[in-house]
Design an enzyme around this catalytic site. Sequence first.
Site, mmCIF file in Angstrom:
data_model
loop_
_atom_site.group_PDB
_atom_site.id
_atom_site.type_symbol
_atom_site.label_atom_id
_atom_site.label_comp_id
_atom_site.label_asym_id
_atom_site.label_seq_id
_atom_site.Cartn_x
_atom_site.Cartn_y
_atom_site.Cartn_z
ATOM 1 N N SER A 104 45.383 37.094 44.422
ATOM 2 C CA SER A 104 44.088 36.830 43.799
ATOM 3 C C SER A 104 43.051 37.706 44.476
ATOM 4 O O SER A 104 43.113 37.913 45.693
ATOM 5 C CB SER A 104 43.706 35.357 43.975
ATOM 6 O OG SER A 104 42.324 35.178 43.727
ATOM 7 N N ASP A 115 46.483 32.344 35.785
ATOM 8 C CA ASP A 115 45.338 31.623 35.225
ATOM 9 C C ASP A 115 45.797 30.985 33.911
ATOM 10 O O ASP A 115 45.393 31.398 32.820
ATOM 11 C CB ASP A 115 44.163 32.586 35.016
ATOM 12 C CG ASP A 115 43.745 33.226 36.330
ATOM 13 O OD1 ASP A 115 42.950 32.630 37.049
ATOM 14 O OD2 ASP A 115 44.265 34.319 36.667
ATOM 15 N N GLN A 164 30.721 33.178 33.201
ATOM 16 C CA GLN A 164 31.787 32.225 33.513
ATOM 17 C C GLN A 164 31.659 31.614 34.907
ATOM 18 O O GLN A 164 32.545 30.884 35.339
ATOM 19 C CB GLN A 164 33.162 32.867 33.314
ATOM 20 C CG GLN A 164 33.517 33.919 34.338
ATOM 21 C CD GLN A 164 34.761 34.691 33.925
ATOM 22 O OE1 GLN A 164 34.759 35.416 32.932
ATOM 23 N NE2 GLN A 164 35.839 34.524 34.668
ATOM 24 N N GLU A 223 48.325 43.734 42.885
ATOM 25 C CA GLU A 223 49.619 43.857 42.177
ATOM 26 C C GLU A 223 49.730 42.904 40.985
ATOM 27 O O GLU A 223 50.537 43.140 40.082
ATOM 28 C CB GLU A 223 50.793 43.654 43.137
ATOM 29 C CG GLU A 223 50.951 44.768 44.171
ATOM 30 C CD GLU A 223 51.148 46.170 43.559
ATOM 31 O OE1 GLU A 223 51.764 46.285 42.484
ATOM 32 O OE2 GLU A 223 50.647 47.136 44.169
ATOM 33 N N GLY A 224 48.981 41.806 40.991
ATOM 34 C CA GLY A 224 48.968 40.924 39.818
ATOM 35 C C GLY A 224 48.438 41.679 38.606
ATOM 36 O O GLY A 224 49.023 41.643 37.515
ATOM 37 N N HIS A 225 47.290 42.380 38.817
ATOM 38 C CA HIS A 225 46.739 43.207 37.729
ATOM 39 C C HIS A 225 47.719 44.326 37.359
ATOM 40 O O HIS A 225 47.931 44.619 36.186
ATOM 41 C CB HIS A 225 45.418 43.845 38.166
ATOM 42 C CG HIS A 225 44.344 42.864 38.551
ATOM 43 N ND1 HIS A 225 43.785 42.820 39.808
ATOM 44 C CD2 HIS A 225 43.745 41.882 37.850
ATOM 45 C CE1 HIS A 225 42.863 41.880 39.855
ATOM 46 N NE2 HIS A 225 42.824 41.287 38.690
HETATM 47 P P1 AMP Z 1 40.904 38.501 37.350
HETATM 48 O O1 AMP Z 1 40.530 39.891 37.734
HETATM 49 O O2 AMP Z 1 41.203 37.613 38.513
HETATM 50 O O3 AMP Z 1 39.959 37.897 36.347
HETATM 51 O O4 AMP Z 1 42.287 38.635 36.603
HETATM 52 C C1 AMP Z 1 42.483 39.528 35.541
HETATM 53 C C2 AMP Z 1 43.807 39.239 34.896
HETATM 54 O O5 AMP Z 1 44.849 39.391 35.875
HETATM 55 C C3 AMP Z 1 43.912 37.805 34.377
HETATM 56 O O6 AMP Z 1 44.637 37.807 33.159
HETATM 57 C C4 AMP Z 1 44.674 37.111 35.458
HETATM 58 O O7 AMP Z 1 45.408 36.000 35.000
HETATM 59 C C5 AMP Z 1 45.610 38.209 35.918
HETATM 60 N N1 AMP Z 1 46.069 37.932 37.282
HETATM 61 C C6 AMP Z 1 45.317 37.637 38.369
HETATM 62 N N2 AMP Z 1 46.098 37.378 39.430
HETATM 63 C C7 AMP Z 1 47.384 37.494 39.016
HETATM 64 C C8 AMP Z 1 48.649 37.336 39.625
HETATM 65 N N3 AMP Z 1 48.781 37.000 40.913
HETATM 66 N N4 AMP Z 1 49.751 37.536 38.876
HETATM 67 C C9 AMP Z 1 49.653 37.877 37.563
HETATM 68 N N5 AMP Z 1 48.482 38.031 36.918
HETATM 69 C C10 AMP Z 1 47.365 37.846 37.623
#
Ligand code: AMP
Length: 287
Positions: A185, A150, A61, A35-37
Amino acid sequence: MKVFTAIQDIRAHIDERKRQGEMIGFVPTMGALHEGHFSLIAQALKENDAVVVSIFVNPLQFGPNEDYEAYPRMLDADLEKAEARGVDIVFAPSAAEMYPEEMQTGVRVHEGTEVLCGKSRPGHFDGVATVVLKLLQIVQPTRVYFGQKDAQQAAVVTNMGRDFNLPTEIVTGPTIREPDGLALSSRNVNLTSGERREAVWLYEGLKQGALWIEEGTYRPREILEGAKHTVEANISGTLDYMDILTYPGLRPVKEWNERVIIAGAVQFSGARLIDNIILSPGQKGRA
Ligand code: AMP
Protein backbone atom coordinates in the site's frame (compact mmCIF):
# COMPACT_ATOMS: atom_id res chain seq x y z
CA MET A 1 6.01 7.61 -22.52
CA LYS A 2 3.67 10.58 -22.84
CA VAL A 3 2.67 12.57 -19.77
CA PHE A 4 -0.45 14.73 -19.78
CA THR A 5 -1.82 17.09 -17.17
CA ALA A 6 -4.61 18.65 -19.26
CA ILE A 7 -7.85 16.81 -19.95
CA GLN A 8 -8.22 18.13 -23.48
CA ASP A 9 -4.67 17.03 -24.42
CA ILE A 10 -4.98 13.43 -23.20
CA ARG A 11 -8.41 13.20 -24.84
CA ALA A 12 -7.04 14.31 -28.20
CA HIS A 13 -4.14 11.84 -27.93
CA ILE A 14 -6.36 8.89 -26.97
CA ASP A 15 -8.90 9.76 -29.68
CA GLU A 16 -6.09 9.51 -32.20
CA ARG A 17 -4.86 6.16 -30.87
CA LYS A 18 -8.39 4.77 -30.88
CA ARG A 19 -8.86 5.94 -34.46
CA GLN A 20 -5.88 3.74 -35.28
CA GLY A 21 -7.73 0.83 -33.74
CA GLU A 22 -5.76 0.54 -30.48
CA MET A 23 -7.35 -1.02 -27.41
CA ILE A 24 -6.65 1.09 -24.33
CA GLY A 25 -6.10 -0.38 -20.85
CA PHE A 26 -6.42 2.02 -17.91
CA VAL A 27 -5.04 1.76 -14.36
CA PRO A 28 -6.26 4.57 -12.07
CA THR A 29 -3.97 5.22 -9.08
CA MET A 30 -3.20 7.80 -6.43
CA GLY A 31 0.53 7.43 -7.10
CA ALA A 32 3.45 6.37 -4.87
CA LEU A 33 3.54 3.44 -7.27
CA HIS A 34 4.44 -0.04 -5.98
CA GLU A 35 4.29 -3.66 -7.13
CA GLY A 36 0.53 -3.78 -6.47
CA HIS A 37 0.07 -1.08 -9.13
CA PHE A 38 2.66 -2.71 -11.39
CA SER A 39 0.86 -6.06 -11.37
CA LEU A 40 -2.28 -4.31 -12.67
CA ILE A 41 -0.15 -2.46 -15.21
CA ALA A 42 1.46 -5.73 -16.36
CA GLN A 43 -1.96 -7.33 -16.81
CA ALA A 44 -3.19 -4.26 -18.71
CA LEU A 45 -0.10 -4.35 -20.97
CA LYS A 46 -0.82 -7.98 -21.84
CA GLU A 47 -4.49 -7.41 -22.64
CA ASN A 48 -4.38 -4.08 -24.54
CA ASP A 49 -2.36 -2.21 -27.16
CA ALA A 50 -1.58 0.77 -24.92
CA VAL A 51 -1.77 1.43 -21.19
CA VAL A 52 -2.78 4.66 -19.47
CA VAL A 53 -2.00 5.20 -15.78
CA SER A 54 -3.58 8.08 -13.92
CA ILE A 55 -1.90 9.56 -10.86
CA PHE A 56 -4.30 11.70 -8.90
CA VAL A 57 -4.87 12.03 -5.16
CA ASN A 58 -8.60 12.65 -5.25
CA PRO A 59 -9.69 15.15 -2.58
CA LEU A 60 -13.33 14.09 -2.99
CA GLN A 61 -12.75 10.67 -1.41
CA PHE A 62 -11.00 11.92 1.77
CA GLY A 63 -12.97 12.87 4.87
CA PRO A 64 -12.16 16.10 6.77
CA ASN A 65 -9.96 14.31 9.35
CA GLU A 66 -8.30 11.90 6.95
CA ASP A 67 -4.81 11.87 5.43
CA TYR A 68 -5.30 13.88 2.21
CA GLU A 69 -2.38 16.19 3.05
CA ALA A 70 -0.13 13.39 4.39
CA TYR A 71 -0.84 11.01 1.48
CA PRO A 72 2.57 10.28 -0.14
CA ARG A 73 3.22 12.22 -3.35
CA MET A 74 6.31 11.47 -5.48
CA LEU A 75 5.44 12.23 -9.08
CA ASP A 76 8.99 12.31 -10.50
CA ALA A 77 9.88 8.88 -9.06
CA ASP A 78 6.49 7.52 -10.23
CA LEU A 79 7.08 8.73 -13.80
CA GLU A 80 10.48 7.06 -13.90
CA LYS A 81 9.08 3.76 -12.62
CA ALA A 82 6.06 3.90 -14.93
CA GLU A 83 8.29 4.43 -17.96
CA ALA A 84 10.56 1.54 -16.93
CA ARG A 85 7.50 -0.75 -16.67
CA GLY A 86 6.32 0.04 -20.19
CA VAL A 87 3.44 2.44 -19.45
CA ASP A 88 2.52 4.36 -22.63
CA ILE A 89 0.61 7.30 -21.19
CA VAL A 90 0.43 8.94 -17.76
CA PHE A 91 -2.37 11.31 -16.83
CA ALA A 92 -1.39 13.40 -13.79
CA PRO A 93 -3.89 16.25 -13.48
CA SER A 94 -3.98 18.85 -10.70
CA ALA A 95 -7.02 19.08 -8.42
CA ALA A 96 -7.89 22.34 -10.22
CA GLU A 97 -7.85 20.55 -13.59
CA MET A 98 -10.19 17.82 -12.32
CA TYR A 99 -12.41 20.10 -10.24
CA PRO A 100 -12.21 23.63 -11.71
CA GLU A 101 -15.29 24.52 -9.72
CA GLU A 102 -17.37 22.81 -7.10
CA MET A 103 -19.17 19.80 -8.59
CA GLN A 104 -22.88 20.39 -9.18
CA THR A 105 -23.46 16.64 -9.59
CA GLY A 106 -21.95 13.48 -8.23
CA VAL A 107 -22.39 9.72 -8.04
CA ARG A 108 -24.12 8.48 -4.91
CA VAL A 109 -23.48 4.87 -3.95
CA HIS A 110 -26.50 3.58 -2.05
CA GLU A 111 -25.80 -0.15 -1.70
CA GLY A 112 -22.91 -1.82 0.06
CA THR A 113 -21.62 1.32 1.81
CA GLU A 114 -23.12 0.69 5.24
CA VAL A 115 -20.45 -1.97 5.87
CA LEU A 116 -16.62 -2.23 6.05
CA CYS A 117 -14.86 1.01 4.99
CA GLY A 118 -18.17 2.64 4.02
CA LYS A 119 -19.24 2.61 7.65
CA SER A 120 -16.15 4.41 8.97
CA ARG A 121 -15.58 6.63 5.94
CA PRO A 122 -18.94 8.29 5.15
CA GLY A 123 -19.00 9.70 1.61
CA HIS A 124 -15.74 7.94 0.67
CA PHE A 125 -17.24 5.68 -1.97
CA ASP A 126 -19.31 8.52 -3.45
CA GLY A 127 -15.99 10.32 -3.97
CA VAL A 128 -14.39 7.21 -5.45
CA ALA A 129 -17.29 6.49 -7.81
CA THR A 130 -17.45 10.13 -8.92
CA VAL A 131 -13.74 10.38 -9.76
CA VAL A 132 -13.71 6.96 -11.45
CA LEU A 133 -16.67 7.98 -13.62
CA LYS A 134 -14.88 11.26 -14.51
CA LEU A 135 -11.64 9.42 -15.31
CA LEU A 136 -13.47 6.86 -17.45
CA GLN A 137 -15.13 9.70 -19.37
CA ILE A 138 -11.76 11.33 -19.93
CA VAL A 139 -9.76 8.23 -20.90
CA GLN A 140 -12.59 6.16 -22.47
CA PRO A 141 -10.59 2.94 -22.11
CA THR A 142 -11.44 -0.50 -23.44
CA ARG A 143 -10.65 -2.02 -20.02
CA VAL A 144 -10.02 -0.57 -16.55
CA TYR A 145 -8.12 -2.42 -13.81
CA PHE A 146 -8.70 -2.43 -10.04
CA GLY A 147 -6.95 -4.35 -7.25
CA GLN A 148 -8.69 -6.89 -5.07
CA LYS A 149 -6.88 -5.32 -2.12
CA ASP A 150 -9.52 -2.59 -2.19
CA ALA A 151 -12.31 -5.14 -2.57
CA GLN A 152 -15.18 -2.86 -1.57
CA GLN A 153 -13.96 -0.27 -4.10
CA ALA A 154 -13.77 -2.95 -6.80
CA ALA A 155 -17.35 -4.02 -5.95
CA VAL A 156 -18.65 -0.42 -5.96
CA VAL A 157 -17.04 0.33 -9.33
CA THR A 158 -18.25 -2.96 -10.85
CA ASN A 159 -21.78 -2.16 -9.68
CA MET A 160 -21.51 1.36 -11.11
CA GLY A 161 -20.40 -0.12 -14.45
CA ARG A 162 -23.51 -2.27 -14.56
CA ASP A 163 -25.88 0.44 -13.26
CA PHE A 164 -24.70 3.05 -15.79
CA ASN A 165 -24.08 0.63 -18.69
CA LEU A 166 -20.49 1.79 -18.93
CA PRO A 167 -18.88 0.46 -22.11
CA THR A 168 -15.54 -0.16 -20.36
CA GLU A 169 -14.79 -3.70 -19.18
CA ILE A 170 -13.98 -3.64 -15.44
CA VAL A 171 -11.23 -6.10 -14.45
CA THR A 172 -9.91 -6.93 -10.97
CA GLY A 173 -6.42 -8.23 -10.22
CA PRO A 174 -5.07 -10.10 -7.17
CA THR A 175 -3.57 -8.51 -4.05
CA ILE A 176 0.23 -8.24 -4.12
CA ARG A 177 2.01 -8.68 -0.77
CA GLU A 178 5.36 -8.14 0.91
CA PRO A 179 7.29 -11.35 1.67
CA ASP A 180 5.88 -11.33 5.23
CA GLY A 181 2.31 -11.08 3.93
CA LEU A 182 1.57 -7.37 4.40
CA ALA A 183 -0.48 -6.10 1.46
CA LEU A 184 1.45 -3.46 -0.48
CA SER A 185 0.00 0.00 0.00
CA SER A 186 1.21 3.53 -0.69
CA ARG A 187 0.31 4.27 2.92
CA ASN A 188 2.82 1.71 4.29
CA VAL A 189 5.54 4.42 4.15
CA ASN A 190 3.62 6.34 6.81
CA LEU A 191 3.98 3.49 9.36
CA THR A 192 6.61 3.77 12.10
CA SER A 193 9.13 0.92 12.05
CA GLY A 194 7.38 -0.68 15.04
CA GLU A 195 4.00 -0.43 13.33
CA ARG A 196 5.47 -1.90 10.15
CA ARG A 197 6.49 -5.00 12.14
CA GLU A 198 3.02 -5.25 13.69
CA ALA A 199 1.12 -4.53 10.47
CA VAL A 200 1.41 -8.11 9.23
CA TRP A 201 -0.95 -9.19 12.02
CA LEU A 202 -3.94 -7.83 10.12
CA TYR A 203 -3.31 -10.43 7.40
CA GLU A 204 -2.47 -13.08 10.02
CA GLY A 205 -5.89 -12.54 11.65
CA LEU A 206 -7.66 -12.65 8.29
CA LYS A 207 -5.79 -15.84 7.33
CA GLN A 208 -6.79 -17.46 10.58
CA GLY A 209 -10.44 -16.52 9.99
CA ALA A 210 -10.22 -17.77 6.39
CA LEU A 211 -8.81 -21.08 7.55
CA TRP A 212 -11.66 -21.57 10.00
CA ILE A 213 -14.18 -20.72 7.28
CA GLU A 214 -12.51 -23.24 4.96
CA GLU A 215 -12.45 -25.89 7.63
CA GLY A 216 -16.18 -26.36 7.67
CA THR A 217 -18.99 -25.32 9.94
CA TYR A 218 -19.71 -21.71 9.30
CA ARG A 219 -19.90 -19.81 12.58
CA PRO A 220 -19.15 -16.18 11.71
CA ARG A 221 -19.45 -14.80 15.21
CA GLU A 222 -16.93 -17.20 16.77
CA ILE A 223 -14.61 -16.98 13.77
CA LEU A 224 -14.59 -13.18 13.91
CA GLU A 225 -14.04 -13.16 17.66
CA GLY A 226 -10.96 -15.36 17.30
CA ALA A 227 -9.56 -13.49 14.31
CA LYS A 228 -10.12 -10.08 15.94
CA HIS A 229 -8.35 -11.27 19.04
CA THR A 230 -5.34 -12.35 16.98
CA VAL A 231 -5.06 -8.87 15.48
CA GLU A 232 -5.78 -6.88 18.62
CA ALA A 233 -3.37 -8.85 20.77
CA ASN A 234 -0.49 -8.03 18.43
CA ILE A 235 -0.91 -4.41 17.34
CA SER A 236 -0.60 -1.02 19.02
CA GLY A 237 -3.09 0.52 16.57
CA THR A 238 -6.85 -0.01 16.75
CA LEU A 239 -8.84 -2.55 14.78
CA ASP A 240 -11.44 -0.42 13.00
CA TYR A 241 -13.50 -3.39 11.81
CA MET A 242 -13.34 -7.02 10.82
CA ASP A 243 -16.29 -8.66 9.11
CA ILE A 244 -17.38 -11.60 6.98
CA LEU A 245 -19.81 -10.83 4.15
CA THR A 246 -20.89 -12.21 0.79
CA TYR A 247 -18.77 -10.99 -2.13
CA PRO A 248 -19.39 -8.97 -4.23
CA GLY A 249 -22.85 -8.43 -2.70
CA LEU A 250 -21.42 -7.38 0.72
CA ARG A 251 -24.44 -8.79 2.53
CA PRO A 252 -24.55 -10.86 5.74
CA VAL A 253 -23.69 -14.52 5.13
CA LYS A 254 -26.44 -17.00 5.95
CA GLU A 255 -24.95 -20.16 4.54
CA TRP A 256 -21.54 -20.59 3.05
CA ASN A 257 -22.71 -21.42 -0.47
CA GLU A 258 -21.39 -18.38 -2.29
CA ARG A 259 -18.17 -16.38 -2.34
CA VAL A 260 -17.41 -14.64 0.94
CA ILE A 261 -14.97 -11.96 1.97
CA ILE A 262 -13.28 -11.63 5.32
CA ALA A 263 -12.01 -8.05 5.52
CA GLY A 264 -10.44 -5.83 8.14
CA ALA A 265 -9.00 -2.36 8.73
CA VAL A 266 -6.46 -1.17 11.29
CA GLN A 267 -5.78 2.45 12.22
CA PHE A 268 -2.15 3.12 13.09
CA SER A 269 -0.76 6.51 14.11
CA GLY A 270 -0.09 7.73 10.56
CA ALA A 271 -1.84 5.22 8.31
CA ARG A 272 -5.05 3.26 8.06
CA LEU A 273 -4.46 -0.16 6.49
CA ILE A 274 -7.03 -2.47 4.95
CA ASP A 275 -6.85 -6.05 3.74
CA ASN A 276 -9.09 -8.96 2.85
CA ILE A 277 -9.28 -12.56 1.70
CA ILE A 278 -11.97 -13.81 -0.67
CA LEU A 279 -13.04 -17.44 -0.45
CA SER A 280 -15.11 -19.54 -2.80
CA PRO A 281 -17.15 -22.43 -1.39
CA GLY A 282 -15.64 -25.84 -2.03
CA GLN A 283 -12.36 -24.35 -3.10
CA LYS A 284 -9.38 -23.34 -1.04
CA GLY A 285 -8.82 -20.24 -3.14
CA ARG A 286 -7.53 -16.98 -1.80
CA ALA A 287 -7.23 -13.57 -3.38
P1 AMP B 1 -4.26 3.42 -4.97
O1 AMP B 1 -3.15 4.12 -5.65
O2 AMP B 1 -3.92 2.92 -3.60
O3 AMP B 1 -5.56 4.17 -5.04
O4 AMP B 1 -4.49 2.10 -5.80
C1 AMP B 1 -4.67 2.11 -7.19
C2 AMP B 1 -5.11 0.75 -7.65
O5 AMP B 1 -4.11 -0.21 -7.28
C3 AMP B 1 -6.40 0.29 -6.97
O6 AMP B 1 -7.18 -0.42 -7.92
C4 AMP B 1 -5.92 -0.60 -5.88
O7 AMP B 1 -6.85 -1.59 -5.51
C5 AMP B 1 -4.71 -1.24 -6.53
N1 AMP B 1 -3.79 -1.73 -5.50
C6 AMP B 1 -3.30 -1.06 -4.43
N2 AMP B 1 -2.55 -1.87 -3.67
C7 AMP B 1 -2.56 -3.09 -4.25
C8 AMP B 1 -1.99 -4.35 -3.95
N3 AMP B 1 -1.23 -4.54 -2.87
N4 AMP B 1 -2.23 -5.38 -4.79
C9 AMP B 1 -3.00 -5.22 -5.90
N5 AMP B 1 -3.58 -4.05 -6.23
C10 AMP B 1 -3.37 -3.00 -5.43
